[in-house]
Design an enzyme around this catalytic site. Structure first.
Site, PDB file in Angstrom:
ATOM      1  N   ASP A 167       0.843  -1.195   0.000  1.00  0.00           N
ATOM      2  CA  ASP A 167       0.000   0.000   0.000  1.00  0.00           C
ATOM      3  C   ASP A 167       0.887   1.258   0.000  1.00  0.00           C
ATOM      4  OD1 ASP A 167       0.906  -0.318   2.573  1.00  0.00           O
ATOM      5  OD2 ASP A 167      -1.039  -0.071   3.540  1.00  0.00           O
ATOM      6  N   GLU A 224       8.703  -4.616  10.759  1.00  0.00           N
ATOM      7  CA  GLU A 224       9.157  -3.335  10.224  1.00  0.00           C
ATOM      8  C   GLU A 224       9.698  -2.431  11.329  1.00  0.00           C
ATOM      9  OE1 GLU A 224       6.558  -1.408   7.425  1.00  0.00           O
ATOM     10  OE2 GLU A 224       7.662   0.462   7.500  1.00  0.00           O
ATOM     11  N   GLU A 275      -1.929  -5.587   8.494  1.00  0.00           N
ATOM     12  CA  GLU A 275      -1.159  -5.005   9.591  1.00  0.00           C
ATOM     13  C   GLU A 275      -1.856  -5.242  10.929  1.00  0.00           C
ATOM     14  OE1 GLU A 275      -0.314  -0.858   8.890  1.00  0.00           O
ATOM     15  OE2 GLU A 275       0.635  -1.247   6.957  1.00  0.00           O
TER      16      GLU A 275
HETATM   17  N1  LIG Z   1       8.904   5.045  -0.331  1.00  0.00           N
HETATM   18  C1  LIG Z   1       8.435   4.374   0.715  1.00  0.00           C
HETATM   19  N2  LIG Z   1       9.221   3.467   1.305  1.00  0.00           N
HETATM   20  C2  LIG Z   1       8.792   2.755   2.377  1.00  0.00           C
HETATM   21  O1  LIG Z   1       9.566   1.914   2.892  1.00  0.00           O
HETATM   22  C3  LIG Z   1       7.462   2.971   2.855  1.00  0.00           C
HETATM   23  C4  LIG Z   1       6.659   3.914   2.203  1.00  0.00           C
HETATM   24  N3  LIG Z   1       7.167   4.603   1.155  1.00  0.00           N
HETATM   25  N4  LIG Z   1       5.390   4.161   2.607  1.00  0.00           N
HETATM   26  C5  LIG Z   1       4.760   3.271   3.541  1.00  0.00           C
HETATM   27  C6  LIG Z   1       5.706   2.826   4.556  1.00  0.00           C
HETATM   28  C7  LIG Z   1       6.163   3.913   5.507  1.00  0.00           C
HETATM   29  N5  LIG Z   1       7.481   3.484   5.844  1.00  0.00           N
HETATM   30  C8  LIG Z   1       8.415   4.201   6.563  1.00  0.00           C
HETATM   31  C9  LIG Z   1       8.263   5.552   6.766  1.00  0.00           C
HETATM   32  C10 LIG Z   1       9.226   6.268   7.444  1.00  0.00           C
HETATM   33  C11 LIG Z   1      10.344   5.615   7.925  1.00  0.00           C
HETATM   34  C12 LIG Z   1      11.420   6.371   8.637  1.00  0.00           C
HETATM   35  O2  LIG Z   1      12.323   5.774   9.170  1.00  0.00           O
HETATM   36  N6  LIG Z   1      11.367   7.735   8.603  1.00  0.00           N
HETATM   37  C13 LIG Z   1      12.338   8.639   9.154  1.00  0.00           C
HETATM   38  C14 LIG Z   1      12.413   8.584  10.649  1.00  0.00           C
HETATM   39  C15 LIG Z   1      11.121   9.024  11.267  1.00  0.00           C
HETATM   40  C16 LIG Z   1      11.202   9.183  12.778  1.00  0.00           C
HETATM   41  O3  LIG Z   1      12.158   8.703  13.409  1.00  0.00           O
HETATM   42  O4  LIG Z   1      10.274   9.795  13.308  1.00  0.00           O
HETATM   43  C17 LIG Z   1      13.717   8.442   8.542  1.00  0.00           C
HETATM   44  O5  LIG Z   1      14.724   8.276   9.222  1.00  0.00           O
HETATM   45  O6  LIG Z   1      13.767   8.510   7.310  1.00  0.00           O
HETATM   46  C18 LIG Z   1      10.503   4.274   7.738  1.00  0.00           C
HETATM   47  C19 LIG Z   1       9.539   3.569   7.048  1.00  0.00           C
HETATM   48  C20 LIG Z   1       7.802   2.264   5.145  1.00  0.00           C
HETATM   49  N7  LIG Z   1       6.961   2.317   3.983  1.00  0.00           N
HETATM   50  C1  LIG Z   2       7.301  -1.855   3.363  1.00  0.00           C
HETATM   51  C2  LIG Z   2       6.381  -2.994   3.090  1.00  0.00           C
HETATM   52  C3  LIG Z   2       6.521  -4.082   4.082  1.00  0.00           C
HETATM   53  C4  LIG Z   2       4.943  -2.544   2.949  1.00  0.00           C
HETATM   54  O1  LIG Z   2       4.067  -2.899   3.682  1.00  0.00           O
HETATM   55  C5  LIG Z   2       4.620  -1.637   1.829  1.00  0.00           C
HETATM   56  O2  LIG Z   2       5.483  -1.399   0.945  1.00  0.00           O
HETATM   57  O3  LIG Z   2       3.480  -1.161   1.791  1.00  0.00           O
HETATM   58 MG   LIG Z   3       2.265  -1.811   3.402  1.00  0.00          MG
END
Ligand SMILES: Nc1nc(=O)c2c([nH]1)NC[C@@H]1CN(c3ccc(C(=O)N[C@@H](CCC(=O)O)C(=O)O)cc3)CN21
Ligand SMILES: CC(C)C(=O)C(=O)O
Ligand SMILES: [Mg+2]
Length: 273
Positions: free
Chosen positions: A53, A191, A124
């Site tokens: 998604d 995740e 989820e």
């Molecule tokens: N392009 C993309 N890649 C993804 O892996 C992804 C999406 N979109 N959309 C849905 C979810 C959201 N996801 C995420 C979103 C943010 C972080 C994240 O680590 N964000 C910040 C830190 C945020 C914080 O600590 O408050 C970073 O370090 O980039 C990780 C996975 C994984 N998924």
């Molecule tokens: C990051 C993966 C596990 C996911 O749920 C997504 O791409 O929507």
């Molecule tokens: Mg997803």
């Protein structure tokens, strides 16, 4: 140009995922949302493809996964299954399609399976959705769990920070994982959780764990394809390894095209009729 050399070219099944855990063979997964990309991802040898998604972010430019609809997920999933020959194809159930009640969840799960041609679904959550997971499994649909950072609940948590750092949340994640495995889920995505916790879950649950930001001990890994290819700018969590800089490659190619059009270099005689 061949990608990873795949010795076993049979269609990957959920049973194969279980076997791979038992044999200690790591499971590779990526997302895809369209026919052209999924064809490349499949031919390169990935074991599983998720219609995430995250299409809401990557394909549509929304800031969260919340707004994507069942119809939109089915459109992406059908596009992917039209291309895939070998990989197991899993489709995310979008927000709102299974949280309201069990019967809704089962009906939507059946609809996605019928209309998309995918092999399994991902939901989820843990004990909160266990009854729904059971009913979907009872309908003969394989289910993948998803614990830790669950982006469909972003409005409840408020941040994308690492999950389950405290003991209470870690204990809940472990018991959720055990409950999902016991219910019959064939795999569980973990995740953005501490590597130590992911290792413990991987050791204790009988089904494969697929990590994203969950360290090296999980049975498999998953990344968003546009992230690992370097197409998404401004998304740089530490778990992301970039295997290409497609953003630069595409920008250069498109810039060259624009120049060639402006200078009347394109098209030339051999490109004309
Ligand atoms: N392009 C993309 N890649 C993804 O892996 C992804 C999406 N979109 N959309 C849905 C979810 C959201 N996801 C995420 C979103 C943010 C972080 C994240 O680590 N964000 C910040 C830190 C945020 C914080 O600590 O408050 C970073 O370090 O980039 C990780 C996975 C994984 N998924
Ligand atoms: C990051 C993966 C596990 C996911 O749920 C997504 O791409 O929507
Ligand atoms: Mg997803």
């Amino acid at each position: 140009m061949a990608g990873y050399l795949v010795s076993d070219t049979r269609k990957v099944t959920t049973h194969r995922f279980m076997e791979m855990k038992q044999k200690g063979e790591k499971i590779s997964m990526l997302t895809s949302y369209d026919f052209t990309t999924a064809g490349i991802v499949d031919a390169a040898g990935v074991d599983g493809i998720l219609i995430g998604d995250s299409a809401s972010n990557v394909m549509a430019g929304n800031t969260t996964t919340i707004p994507i609809t069942i119809e939109q997920m089915i459109y992406h999933a059908r596009s992917v299954t039209n291309a895939v020959k070998r990989a197991l194809v899993v489709c995310d159930m979008p927000f709102g399609s299974y949280q309201a009640d069990c019967s809704d969840g089962v009906r939507n799960a059946i609809r996605i399976m019928k209309e998309s041609g995918c092999d399994a679904l991902k939901l989820e959550g843990g004990v909160e959705i266990l009854d729904t997971v059971r009913r979907i499994l009872d309908a003969g649909i394989p289910v993948m769990g998803h614990l830790g950072l669950t982006p469909q609940s972003i409005n409840k948590f408020g941040t994308y920070a690492v999950r389950a750092k405290e003991e209470q949340e870690a204990d809940k994640l472990m018991s959720d994982a055990k409950a999902l495995a016991e219910a019959g889920c064939f795999a569980i995505v973990l995740e953005k959780v501490p590597a130590k916790l992911a290792a413990m879950v991987t050791a204790e649950v009988p089904v494969p764990t697929i990590g994203i930001g969950a360290g090296g001990a999980t049975d498999g890994q998953i990344l968003v394809v546009a992230d690992m290819l370097g197409m998404t700018k401004g998304f740089s969590p530490r778990f992301l390894r970039r295997y290409a800089d497609l953003n630069s490659i595409m920008t250069d190619a498109i810039g060259n095209y624009v120049s060639d059009v402006k200078s009347s270099d394109f098209p030339n005689e051999s490109e004309s009729y």
